[in-house]
Scaffold this motif. Structure first.
Motif, short mmCIF file in Angstrom:
data_model
loop_
_atom_site.label_atom_id
_atom_site.label_comp_id
_atom_site.label_asym_id
_atom_site.label_seq_id
_atom_site.Cartn_x
_atom_site.Cartn_y
_atom_site.Cartn_z
N GLY A 51 0.38 -1.34 0.17
CA GLY A 51 -0.18 0.10 -0.19
C GLY A 51 0.71 1.09 -0.17
N ARG A 97 -0.96 1.83 5.21
CA ARG A 97 -0.45 0.76 5.50
C ARG A 97 -1.49 0.00 5.73
NH1 ARG A 97 0.32 -0.71 10.83
NH2 ARG A 97 1.09 1.40 12.23
N MET A 98 -1.74 -1.41 4.64
CA MET A 98 -2.80 -2.41 4.45
C MET A 98 -2.79 -3.02 5.08
SD MET A 98 -5.01 -1.00 2.71
CE MET A 98 -5.91 -1.95 2.52
N ARG A 99 -1.40 -3.78 6.33
CA ARG A 99 -1.19 -4.23 7.28
C ARG A 99 -0.73 -4.08 8.50
NH1 ARG A 99 -2.23 -9.17 4.66
NH2 ARG A 99 -1.25 -9.93 5.89
N THR A 129 -4.17 -5.83 12.73
CA THR A 129 -4.87 -4.42 12.05
C THR A 129 -6.10 -4.01 13.13
OG1 THR A 129 -5.92 -5.40 10.59
CG2 THR A 129 -4.20 -4.65 10.14
N VAL A 165 -7.47 -0.37 13.50
CA VAL A 165 -7.88 0.17 12.40
C VAL A 165 -9.28 0.39 12.08
CG1 VAL A 165 -7.28 0.85 9.80
CG2 VAL A 165 -5.56 -0.71 11.67
N LYS A 183 -12.86 -1.09 10.36
CA LYS A 183 -12.57 -1.31 8.54
C LYS A 183 -13.25 0.08 8.05
CE LYS A 183 -15.49 -4.70 6.35
NZ LYS A 183 -16.87 -6.05 6.98
N PHE A 202 -9.84 0.38 5.52
CA PHE A 202 -9.10 -0.72 4.71
C PHE A 202 -9.81 -0.09 3.42
CE2 PHE A 202 -7.68 -2.76 8.57
CZ PHE A 202 -6.79 -3.05 8.56
N GLU A 203 -11.09 0.11 3.42
CA GLU A 203 -12.35 0.21 1.99
C GLU A 203 -12.07 1.24 1.45
OE1 GLU A 203 -16.17 -0.30 3.90
OE2 GLU A 203 -16.38 -2.65 4.66
N TRP A 231 -8.81 2.87 1.28
CA TRP A 231 -7.90 3.19 0.64
C TRP A 231 -7.55 2.00 0.21
CZ3 TRP A 231 -4.29 6.95 1.17
CH2 TRP A 231 -4.06 8.04 1.81
N GLU A 232 -7.95 0.67 -0.27
CA GLU A 232 -8.06 0.10 -0.94
C GLU A 232 -7.89 0.17 -2.54
OE1 GLU A 232 -9.24 -4.97 -1.12
OE2 GLU A 232 -10.52 -3.66 -0.59
N ASP A 277 -4.96 1.68 -3.87
CA ASP A 277 -4.12 0.64 -3.96
C ASP A 277 -3.07 1.33 -5.42
OD1 ASP A 277 -2.71 -2.15 -3.13
OD2 ASP A 277 -2.52 -1.85 -5.14
#
Length: 668
Positions: free
Chosen positions: A56, A252-254, A262, A265, A267, A270-271, A273-274, A277
């Motif tokens: 990421g 950072r995605m992990r 994670t 963080v 949820k 993550f949606e 920033w995914e 990518d």
């Protein structure tokens, strides 16, 4: 191969970049992503012990590295795999590094990206995160001194920016106009702590005005924006040297590292920033631009997969390192066999202790054109003790540098200068203030050669000791703090002759040396010493007086106390052994005097508990027991802070107790 369509969450602008450049960036972006995906599999299989994932955030490391010249230094962090791969480091060697094998960059002595490689112009981090920023200052300073139009780039995270070194390093770079890109990866978290609990500013570029420097923000997931912005900044900085604070917005995605997970963080982050990518979005853009097609993607992935598997196969074939205590001990220091330099003539002059130190510094500056002196008030003012008075007129302010009040940054800059082949002498205004630079000394200077073969050619001058009624923060003898640190050398002269010869030797030595100089001796003693440059061997004691009744092993002010006490005891014959060097210390000389007298007192000004005398006494008991006619005794300062009032200070100092211990030892 069927590609996954992703609606671009960012706007790409290719400007005038060729298809070749765009494809090069794509391949460099794809390589660390595919390595990371493989590492996560190997981690689950137990084939690597730890992994800090940069998934990421690849566009920042790759964009910066591709934008800089290959001979410009980069100082990355945990999640900047793209720096190492874009510098074309052999994958097999990276894999052996992560597996702790001998052909890795640290010979199995350190993990992940805790290493440097001058061949690739990369200097990795230590776990303390901030210190590499000051090292970057030193590298950039060397470039400026050599008039080399180069840029240095150093990474920091948003969490690491809370450390004092962040401020110190940027402030020094601003004051000295050093061409450093301070790149902050703002990913919203320091491990699990969100930015709202790390700092109150809304964005890091707001800090630029406080340092009087430019600050720029980029979309850290947009490879073209990162590459283009840094390319232009670097070009400008080469022409007009200055620091720039660059904030890269990312996520950072992990986890901080895989074991941390994670869960902390939300949820929805993550949606969001995914969709941003950096790899998928750039790939989709290149497909739309018809610079890339499915066949090329397939070919690139197959090529990278083959390279990864081949590197892993090579790494797997190598066994774990065979341990050798001799090798480990030897590698703590850069190998160095000094040629002791005798003075060219017999000319001598009477010099005080302080004059001898000044002479040694001046003649070393003349001998080594690439030597720099740094410290508070050392330039026109000449230092608080006037040791460098007149140096600016002879050597110029480029080499005799006043520093801000930031001991840690200046010590770190000394390491950076070493990386570029410079020598540096860093003056602590008082030895007490070294606490502010302690981490750089014990974790960076001391360990760097052992970890990846880079020596730290730095001398830290330490005006030390009590007897001047200066109180708890200007009177400490703190040599024992460093005596416990492998990788350092410690010198502590007691007279003008040794002061000059050992200082010149310390500067000549390519290893880090802590050089202690007792303030009370500065103007209180003088001697006829050689006018020319000369050196004395580090690690060799000197027998100040010879006798047969007792051995007094000491150093610094202790030598003068012992001589005075023995002058008042004419019926006692004593060996007085001046250690002169504390790390390494002269075991042969100690054994010889123990063998001669059989009665030993080890004395020093430093507090007794945990002092150097305890180690020497223990060594004598372990190695010379059969030579002893009495127990080994110790004496030192009281186990208190150093008090201010002269009557209290006199009780703190061990002079009277040393005499009592001598009498006790003789009566045994």
């Amino acid at each position: 191969m069927e590609t996954v369509a992703v609606t671009p969450a960012m706007a790409f602008d290719r400007k005038n970049y060729s298809d070749e450049t765009l494809l090069h960036l794509y391949k460099e972006l794809l390589l660390p992503r595919m390595i990371e995906e493989k590492m996560l599999i190997l981690l689950r299989q137990g084939k690597v012990s730890k992994w800090f994932s940069g998934i990421g955030q690849e566009a920042i490391a790759v964009g910066l590295t591709c934008a800089l010249h290959s001979d410009e230094y980069i100082l990355p962090l945990h999640r900047n795999l793209g720096v190492f791969t874009a510098r074309q480091m052999p994958l097999a060697r990276l894999f052996t590094q992560w597996q702790g094998k001998l052909s890795g960059f640290t010979k199995g002595r350190d993990r992940s990206f805790h290493f440097g490689a001058n061949e690739f112009h990369i200097v990795g981090m230590i776990s303390h995160l901030g210190p590499q920023m000051s090292v970057a200052d030193g590298i950039a300073l060397a470039n400026v001194l050599r008039k080399e139009p180069k840029v240095t780039a150093v990474f920091s995270g948003d969490g690491g920016s809370s450390e004092g070194e962040f401020h110190e390093a940027i402030n020094v770079a601003a004051v000295w106009d050093l061409p450093v890109i301070f790149l902050v990866e703002n990913n919203g978290y320091g491990l699990s702590t969100p930015s709202s609990e790390q700092f109150r500013c809304k964005q890091f570029i707001d800090k630029g005005i406080g340092y009087g420097i430019e600050a720029v923000q980029v979309d850290g997931n947009n490879i073209l924006e990162v590459y283009d912005t840094i390319s232009k900044l670097a070009e400008s900085m080469r022409e007009n040297p200055r620091p720039i604070l660059l904030e890269a917005m990312t996520f950072r995605m992990r986890g901080h590292e895989e074991a941390s997970g994670t869960k902390y963080v939300p949820k929805e982050l993550f949606e969001i920033w995914e969709k941003k990518d950096p790899v998928n979005n750039y790939e989709q853009y290149l497909l739309q631009e018809k610079v890339l097609d499915a066949a090329k993607i397939e070919a690139f992935r197959a090529e990278i997969k083959h390279a990864i598997e081949a590197g892993l196969e090579t790494a797997a074939a190598e066994s774990m390192p065979t341990a050798s205590a001799d090798t480990e001990l030897t590698d703590m220091y850069r190998p160095f066999t000094p040629e002791i330099v005798a003075p060219k003539s017999e000319a001598k002059s009477e010099r005080r202790f302080i004059d001898a130190i000044s002479d040694g510094l001046r003649q070393s500056m003349e001998r080594y054109p690439e030597m720099v002196i740094m410290g508070q008030d050392v330039a026109e003012y000449g230092g608080v003790f006037k040791i460098t008075e007149g140096f600016v007129s002879q050597f110029g302010k480029a080499r005799v540098r006043n520093t801000p009040l930031c001991e840690s940054a200046i010590v770190g800059a000394g390491l950076g200068l070493s990386i570029k082949g410079y020598k540096s002498v860093v003056e602590m205004q008082f030895a007490d203030f070294v606490t502010c630079g302690f981490n750089q000394i014990v974790n960076n200077l001391a360990k760097t050669h052992y970890r990846w073969g880079q020596n730290a050619d730095v001398v830290v001058r330490m005006p030390t000791g009590a007897g001047t009624a200066a109180g708890p923060f200007h009177s400490q003898s703190n040599e024992a703090w460093f005596f416990h640190t492998p990788g350092l050398k410690i010198v502590y002269p007691s007279n003008p002759y040794d002061a000059k010869g050992l200082l010149c030797a310390a500067i000549e030595d390519p290893n880090p040396v802590m050089y202690f100089e007792h303030k009370l001796l500065y103007r209180s003693i003088a001697d006829q010493i050689p006018a020319d440059y000369y050196t004395l061997p580090i690690g060799k004691a000197a027998l100040v007086s010879e006798g047969s009744d007792i051995s007094i092993i000491t150093y610094g002010m202790g030598v003068h106390w012992a001589k005075e006490i023995m002058s008042q005891m004419p019926d006692v014959s004593a060996d007085i052994l001046d250690l002169r060097s504390l790390l390494p210390w002269d075991k042969e000389a100690v054994a010889a005097t123990v063998r001669k007298t059989g009665r030993v007192l080890v004395a020093h000004e430093d507090t007794l508990t945990g002092g150097i005398g305890g180690e020497i006494a223990a060594w004598i008991a372990e190695n010379c027991f059969q030579m002893l006619d009495a127990p080994v005794l110790r004496e030192g300062g009281l186990d208190t802070a150093v008090p201010f009032a002269p009557p209290l200070e006199a009780v703190f100092l061990p002079k009277q107790r040393i005499r009592e211990k001598i009498e006790q030892l003789l009566a045994y």
